[in-house]
Scaffold this motif. Structure first.
Motif, PDB file in Angstrom:
ATOM      1  N   ARG A 138      27.375   3.380 -20.915  1.00  0.00           N
ATOM      2  CA  ARG A 138      26.912   2.981 -19.589  1.00  0.00           C
ATOM      3  C   ARG A 138      25.652   3.755 -19.182  1.00  0.00           C
ATOM      4  O   ARG A 138      25.599   4.405 -18.135  1.00  0.00           O
ATOM      5  N   LEU A 139      24.641   3.661 -20.007  1.00  0.00           N
ATOM      6  CA  LEU A 139      23.381   4.359 -19.741  1.00  0.00           C
ATOM      7  C   LEU A 139      22.483   3.608 -18.766  1.00  0.00           C
ATOM      8  O   LEU A 139      21.659   4.219 -18.082  1.00  0.00           O
ATOM      9  N   LEU A 140      22.640   2.285 -18.717  1.00  0.00           N
ATOM     10  CA  LEU A 140      21.786   1.505 -17.829  1.00  0.00           C
ATOM     11  C   LEU A 140      22.055   1.880 -16.370  1.00  0.00           C
ATOM     12  O   LEU A 140      23.177   2.202 -16.005  1.00  0.00           O
ATOM     13  N   ASN A 141      20.988   1.826 -15.565  1.00  0.00           N
ATOM     14  CA  ASN A 141      21.057   2.190 -14.148  1.00  0.00           C
ATOM     15  C   ASN A 141      21.344   3.670 -13.937  1.00  0.00           C
ATOM     16  O   ASN A 141      22.068   4.052 -13.015  1.00  0.00           O
ATOM     17  N   THR A 142      20.782   4.506 -14.803  1.00  0.00           N
ATOM     18  CA  THR A 142      20.886   5.956 -14.672  1.00  0.00           C
ATOM     19  C   THR A 142      19.499   6.567 -14.879  1.00  0.00           C
ATOM     20  O   THR A 142      18.577   5.914 -15.374  1.00  0.00           O
ATOM     21  N   GLU A 143      19.364   7.839 -14.510  1.00  0.00           N
ATOM     22  CA  GLU A 143      18.114   8.555 -14.751  1.00  0.00           C
ATOM     23  C   GLU A 143      17.836   8.685 -16.247  1.00  0.00           C
ATOM     24  O   GLU A 143      16.676   8.708 -16.671  1.00  0.00           O
ATOM     25  N   THR A 144      18.900   8.775 -17.046  1.00  0.00           N
ATOM     26  CA  THR A 144      18.716   8.861 -18.496  1.00  0.00           C
ATOM     27  C   THR A 144      18.005   7.623 -19.023  1.00  0.00           C
ATOM     28  O   THR A 144      17.103   7.719 -19.865  1.00  0.00           O
TER      29      THR A 144
ATOM     30  N   PRO B  22      11.716   2.432 -13.327  1.00  0.00           N
ATOM     31  CA  PRO B  22      12.830   2.802 -12.437  1.00  0.00           C
ATOM     32  C   PRO B  22      13.507   1.600 -11.801  1.00  0.00           C
ATOM     33  O   PRO B  22      14.722   1.622 -11.572  1.00  0.00           O
ATOM     34  N   ASP B  23      12.751   0.544 -11.517  1.00  0.00           N
ATOM     35  CA  ASP B  23      13.338  -0.617 -10.854  1.00  0.00           C
ATOM     36  C   ASP B  23      14.271  -1.378 -11.796  1.00  0.00           C
ATOM     37  O   ASP B  23      15.318  -1.875 -11.364  1.00  0.00           O
ATOM     38  N   LEU B  24      13.907  -1.472 -13.078  1.00  0.00           N
ATOM     39  CA  LEU B  24      14.700  -2.251 -14.027  1.00  0.00           C
ATOM     40  C   LEU B  24      15.770  -1.421 -14.733  1.00  0.00           C
ATOM     41  O   LEU B  24      16.861  -1.921 -15.017  1.00  0.00           O
ATOM     42  N   LEU B  25      15.466  -0.165 -15.044  1.00  0.00           N
ATOM     43  CA  LEU B  25      16.398   0.661 -15.815  1.00  0.00           C
ATOM     44  C   LEU B  25      17.161   1.665 -14.964  1.00  0.00           C
ATOM     45  O   LEU B  25      18.198   2.156 -15.390  1.00  0.00           O
TER      46      LEU B  25
ATOM     47  N   THR C 172      18.354   6.210  -8.262  1.00  0.00           N
ATOM     48  CA  THR C 172      17.114   6.691  -8.869  1.00  0.00           C
ATOM     49  C   THR C 172      15.947   6.180  -8.043  1.00  0.00           C
ATOM     50  O   THR C 172      15.304   5.183  -8.376  1.00  0.00           O
ATOM     51  N   LEU C 173      15.706   6.851  -6.941  1.00  0.00           N
ATOM     52  CA  LEU C 173      14.687   6.409  -5.988  1.00  0.00           C
ATOM     53  C   LEU C 173      13.417   7.222  -6.212  1.00  0.00           C
ATOM     54  O   LEU C 173      13.309   8.362  -5.766  1.00  0.00           O
TER      55      LEU C 173
ATOM     56  N   GLY D 147       7.312   5.395  -6.487  1.00  0.00           N
ATOM     57  CA  GLY D 147       6.745   4.081  -6.766  1.00  0.00           C
ATOM     58  C   GLY D 147       7.582   2.959  -6.166  1.00  0.00           C
ATOM     59  O   GLY D 147       7.034   1.980  -5.636  1.00  0.00           O
ATOM     60  N   ARG D 148       8.899   3.092  -6.246  1.00  0.00           N
ATOM     61  CA  ARG D 148       9.785   2.081  -5.661  1.00  0.00           C
ATOM     62  C   ARG D 148       9.709   2.113  -4.140  1.00  0.00           C
ATOM     63  O   ARG D 148       9.752   1.063  -3.485  1.00  0.00           O
ATOM     64  N   VAL D 149       9.596   3.307  -3.571  1.00  0.00           N
ATOM     65  CA  VAL D 149       9.462   3.421  -2.115  1.00  0.00           C
ATOM     66  C   VAL D 149       8.180   2.745  -1.652  1.00  0.00           C
ATOM     67  O   VAL D 149       8.164   2.008  -0.653  1.00  0.00           O
TER      68      VAL D 149
END
Length: 296
Positions: free
Chosen positions: A159-165, A239-242, A247-248, A251-253
């Motif tokens: 479950r690495l997706l949607n993490t800082e890793t 950061p938006d996709l992975l 993980t804010l 660039g996303r802000v």
């Protein structure tokens, strides 16, 4: 034509380029950052009335958007997160990229061009497609999980997706060539007789590496670190996709303020602050380097 005139004409092209594509856009963003959000098109006020009312126009500009950045901890937290992730990605890229560049320079001449081509080969594919490919690789029960569970290294999905890793993996993969190529360009021109002379004087391989190779590669290392860190700190797509919702990064802000909240002054203030943070240390480093060179 005199030499001074030729030098001035040669410098004119880059000056015009920087003026048209950097200074002018920056001034436009700075002007928006000093405005106030408004329900209008474009969504900020005041609008430019012309040179006849320039005094009244300047009087309406303020630093309210920058004050919001200072008061709301969300922006500081997002900036520190971006700083930390970009710094870690730069360090990992350096630890991977330096050995890669060094190995390419030590390879036979007939193989070096092919190895460099393999480094830049991912650029032949769309950046967005490559990031989507990492989504398929890192998602639960994706390619990586099936391989690791197939060979018995893991018993359940990572479950690495949607993490800082996942963000780190995507950034290192995407920006690694920017680290390898400058270091390779410096190492490829290095005088090998210096290493041979050190070996003749009894220096061990590690001593030769850290006292000769690494110092001579310093310009390439600095260039590679800047080329990875600067775009990494403002990265939005990876950061938006992975990355997950936690993980804010800044660039996303910035994207959210521009396109979701339509608060252009606040988004412009974020962009100006980020640019100032990046450029000022670079100018200070350049000044220190020039001072050292002139003092020699």
């Amino acid at each position: 034509m005199k030499g001074d005139q030729r030098a001035w004409l040669a410098a004119l092209a880059p000056i015009l380029w920087l003026g048209a594509f950097f200074v002018l856009p920056f001034l436009m963003v700075l002007r928006i950052s000093l405005s106030d959000a408004a329900r209008a098109v474009p969504p900020y006020a005041p609008h430019w009335p012309g040179f006849g009312q320039i005094g009244e126009f300047l009087a309406q500009l303020d630093f309210e958007a920058f004050g919001t950045l200072w008061e709301d901890s969300l922006y500081l937290d997002a900036f520190l997160t971006a700083l930390r992730i970009a710094g870690m990605a730069t360090l990992i890229a350096l630890l991977i990229g330096f050995p890669l560049a060094y190995a390419i320079t030590r390879a036979p001449k007939r193989w070096q061009n092919l190895l460099v081509l393999l480094i830049i080969l991912p650029f032949w594919t769309s950046f967005l497609i490559r990031v989507y490919a990492w989504m398929a690789i890192l998602r639960p029960e994706g390619v990586l999980d099936r391989v690791l569970m197939g060979i018995g290294l893991t018993g359940e999905p990572l479950r690495l997706l949607n993490t800082e890793t996942a963000v780190l993996i995507g950034m290192v993969y995407s920006y690694l060539p920017f680290m390898v190529l400058p270091i390779y360009a410096v190492l490829e021109k290095m005088d090998r007789s210096l290493i041979e002379a050190a070996a003749d004087l009894g220096a061990k391989p590690l001593t030769r590496f850290f006292t000769i190779t690494v110092p001579l590669a310093k310009p390439g290392i600095l260039a590679g670190c800047f080329l990875v860190f600067v775009p990494g700190i403002g990265e939005f797509v990876i950061p938006d996709l992975l990355g997950g919702s936690e993980t804010l990064m800044i660039g996303r802000v910035l994207w959210t303020e521009f396109f979701s909240n339509r608060d252009w002054p606040l988004a412009s203030a974020v962009a100006v602050s980020l640019l100032a943070f990046i450029i000022l240390p670079m100018m200070m480093l350049r000044s220190i380097t020039q001072r050292k060179e002139t003092s020699r």
